[in-house]
Design an enzyme around this catalytic site. Structure first.
Site, PDB file in Angstrom:
ATOM      1  N   LYS A  85      10.891  -0.858  -0.453  1.00 50.26           N
ATOM      2  CA  LYS A  85       9.841   0.136  -0.206  1.00 50.26           C
ATOM      3  C   LYS A  85       8.789  -0.377   0.765  1.00 50.26           C
ATOM      4  O   LYS A  85       8.012   0.416   1.294  1.00 50.26           O
ATOM      5  CB  LYS A  85       9.191   0.574  -1.517  1.00 50.26           C
ATOM      6  CG  LYS A  85       8.344  -0.458  -2.213  1.00 50.26           C
ATOM      7  CD  LYS A  85       7.701   0.144  -3.458  1.00 50.26           C
ATOM      8  CE  LYS A  85       6.792  -0.844  -4.162  1.00 50.26           C
ATOM      9  NZ  LYS A  85       6.132  -0.241  -5.344  1.00 50.26           N
ATOM     10  N   ASP A  86       8.756  -1.703   1.035  1.00 53.45           N
ATOM     11  CA  ASP A  86       7.801  -2.262   1.986  1.00 53.45           C
ATOM     12  C   ASP A  86       8.313  -2.248   3.420  1.00 53.45           C
ATOM     13  O   ASP A  86       7.552  -2.533   4.354  1.00 53.45           O
ATOM     14  CB  ASP A  86       7.477  -3.722   1.621  1.00 53.45           C
ATOM     15  CG  ASP A  86       6.642  -3.848   0.359  1.00 53.45           C
ATOM     16  OD1 ASP A  86       5.968  -2.874  -0.011  1.00 53.45           O
ATOM     17  OD2 ASP A  86       6.677  -4.934  -0.255  1.00 53.45           O
ATOM     18  N   ARG A 133       0.113   7.396  -2.445  1.00 57.29           N
ATOM     19  CA  ARG A 133       1.025   8.249  -3.204  1.00 57.29           C
ATOM     20  C   ARG A 133       0.588   8.334  -4.659  1.00 57.29           C
ATOM     21  O   ARG A 133       0.481   9.429  -5.223  1.00 57.29           O
ATOM     22  CB  ARG A 133       2.457   7.692  -3.116  1.00 57.29           C
ATOM     23  CG  ARG A 133       3.482   8.446  -3.978  1.00 57.29           C
ATOM     24  CD  ARG A 133       4.820   7.719  -3.995  1.00 57.29           C
ATOM     25  NE  ARG A 133       4.708   6.380  -4.552  1.00 57.29           N
ATOM     26  CZ  ARG A 133       4.766   6.098  -5.851  1.00 57.29           C
ATOM     27  NH1 ARG A 133       4.921   7.065  -6.753  1.00 57.29           N
ATOM     28  NH2 ARG A 133       4.671   4.846  -6.270  1.00 57.29           N
ATOM     29  N   ARG A 134       0.343   7.186  -5.281  1.00 61.55           N
ATOM     30  CA  ARG A 134      -0.070   7.197  -6.689  1.00 61.55           C
ATOM     31  C   ARG A 134      -1.413   7.894  -6.859  1.00 61.55           C
ATOM     32  O   ARG A 134      -1.629   8.632  -7.818  1.00 61.55           O
ATOM     33  CB  ARG A 134      -0.117   5.761  -7.224  1.00 61.55           C
ATOM     34  CG  ARG A 134       1.272   5.161  -7.407  1.00 61.55           C
ATOM     35  CD  ARG A 134       1.230   3.675  -7.692  1.00 61.55           C
ATOM     36  NE  ARG A 134       2.588   3.151  -7.933  1.00 61.55           N
ATOM     37  CZ  ARG A 134       2.929   1.904  -7.760  1.00 61.55           C
ATOM     38  NH1 ARG A 134       2.032   1.012  -7.335  1.00 61.55           N
ATOM     39  NH2 ARG A 134       4.173   1.497  -8.004  1.00 61.55           N
ATOM     40  N   ARG A 151      -6.276  -3.880  -4.893  1.00 59.53           N
ATOM     41  CA  ARG A 151      -5.259  -4.592  -4.129  1.00 59.53           C
ATOM     42  C   ARG A 151      -4.816  -5.834  -4.876  1.00 59.53           C
ATOM     43  O   ARG A 151      -5.435  -6.286  -5.814  1.00 59.53           O
ATOM     44  CB  ARG A 151      -5.829  -4.986  -2.760  1.00 59.53           C
ATOM     45  CG  ARG A 151      -6.093  -3.834  -1.803  1.00 59.53           C
ATOM     46  CD  ARG A 151      -4.845  -3.419  -1.070  1.00 59.53           C
ATOM     47  NE  ARG A 151      -4.196  -4.573  -0.459  1.00 59.53           N
ATOM     48  CZ  ARG A 151      -4.618  -5.169   0.658  1.00 59.53           C
ATOM     49  NH1 ARG A 151      -5.684  -4.756   1.280  1.00 59.53           N
ATOM     50  NH2 ARG A 151      -3.949  -6.206   1.139  1.00 59.53           N
ATOM     51  N   ARG A 157      -3.617  -7.599 -10.080  1.00 60.95           N
ATOM     52  CA  ARG A 157      -4.087  -6.266 -10.495  1.00 60.95           C
ATOM     53  C   ARG A 157      -4.256  -6.193 -12.014  1.00 60.95           C
ATOM     54  O   ARG A 157      -5.185  -5.555 -12.508  1.00 60.95           O
ATOM     55  CB  ARG A 157      -3.126  -5.195  -9.975  1.00 60.95           C
ATOM     56  CG  ARG A 157      -3.360  -4.866  -8.504  1.00 60.95           C
ATOM     57  CD  ARG A 157      -2.404  -3.819  -7.975  1.00 60.95           C
ATOM     58  NE  ARG A 157      -1.134  -4.415  -7.583  1.00 60.95           N
ATOM     59  CZ  ARG A 157      -0.090  -3.722  -7.156  1.00 60.95           C
ATOM     60  NH1 ARG A 157      -0.148  -2.393  -7.130  1.00 60.95           N
ATOM     61  NH2 ARG A 157       1.018  -4.332  -6.794  1.00 60.95           N
ATOM     62  N   CYS A 244       2.321   4.271   4.776  1.00 62.66           N
ATOM     63  CA  CYS A 244       1.460   4.310   3.603  1.00 62.66           C
ATOM     64  C   CYS A 244       0.222   5.165   3.860  1.00 62.66           C
ATOM     65  O   CYS A 244      -0.689   5.221   3.057  1.00 62.66           O
ATOM     66  CB  CYS A 244       1.084   2.907   3.136  1.00 62.66           C
ATOM     67  SG  CYS A 244       0.084   1.982   4.273  1.00 62.66           S
TER      68      CYS A 244
END
Length: 307
Positions: A85-86, A133-134, A151, A157, A244
């Protein structure tokens, strides 16, 4: 006496290293090779270095892979292990995705000290996330939430959450499971319309396009259903010019010879969304992804992603 036969490039975060070690273990087994013949080389990427502003402002996708891909092209490493996904929508010229490992849990999960489900968070609760997105999907369900930027790697986190920076955060179940931290998750988020990031839960391994020897080696650990789903999802994202900066979710699943791909686009403030589903032969994975992306691009219109 040992010697290095394959050099794996990776980020140095605990999750990235867990993914690199899984790749090394699978490669060593497939090639009947000693594990210490496969070296893991770590890199600090642009995404790791930028801490003073949101990544969307710094260029978006590819910031966690750039330096590793440059090392791959320069011959400093032989293969590169990435969270799929990165990876940028368009790969650096001269590189290919040569293998995908079996996909982990694709879902997001709420991590919180005060609730086990997103819908159970108190009115006006603070949600920490750096993912647009989240953020957009959470605000779509809970417009009362206050969002703060959070971040760092998974452990960072969680520490920030424990320190009271926010009431909750949202993390990928795949990362929590790979780090043995799944007990920190409340419930996986499965509300209608909530989809993961494209390629979430997938480890992708890049190689130089002309490195036929290592591409052949990597083919031995390539998981075909995961690779086909990844092809569909990346084709979907490419049509939407996804980065993103744009709240996009997508998930392809395979049942026998049939592939089904779901996609969603959400306004950054969660005020509107468009979603759809396409199904067809899994041999047409890329076409199905492109068609779904085109449908949602038309549905949203040119101004949909504006703040």
């Amino acid at each position: 006496m040992s010697y290095t036969e394959i050099r794996i490039g990776t980020r140095g975060s605990p999750l990235a290293l867990a993914q690199a070690h899984e790749t090394r273990r699978r490669l060593a087994a497939a090639l009947a090779m000693a594990a210490d013949a496969i070296e893991i080389v770590t890199f600090r990427t642009s995404g790791d270095s930028i801490t003073d502003r949101p990544l969307a402002e710094a260029g978006g996708k590819g910031l966690f892979t750039k330096e590793i891909d440059e090392a791959l092209l320069a011959g400093a490493v032989d293969i590169a292990v990435h969270s799929a996904k990165d990876m940028p929508t368009v790969l650096p010229e001269g590189t290919v995705i040569a293998a995908a490992l079996p996909r982990e849990d694709t879902r997001d999960a709420l991590v919180s000290r005060v609730a086990s489900r997103l819908t159970e968070l108190p009115q006006g609760a603070v949600l920490g996330t750096s993912s647009l997105r989240r953020r957009a999907m959470a605000l779509r369900l809970r417009p009362d939430l206050r969002i703060v930027d959070m971040r760092g790697n998974v452990e960072t986190r969680i520490r920030k959450l424990d320190a009271g920076v926010a009431d909750a955060t949202i993390l990928a179940m795949a990362g929590l499971r790979r780090l043995g931290l799944q007990e920190r998750a409340g419930s996986p988020i499965e509300e209608a319309g909530w989809l993961p990031a494209v390629a979430q839960g997938t480890i992708a391994i890049a190689a130089r396009s002309n490195d036929h020897a290592n591409r052949e080696r990597l083919s031995l650990i390539d998981d075909l259903p995961t690779a086909i789903a990844l092809e569909a999802e990346r084709a979907f994202l490419a049509v939407l010019d996804g980065s993103c900066r744009t709240p996009i979710g997508g998930l392809a699943t395979i049942d026998g010879k049939t592939l089904t791909i779901r996609g969603i686009i959400v306004r950054p403030d969660g005020s509107a969304a468009h979603e759809s589903v396409h199904s067809g032969p899994r041999a047409d994975a890329a076409r199905l992804g492109r068609e779904l992306g085109a449908e949602l691009r038309i549905a949203g219109g040119p101004s949909f992603f504006e703040a």
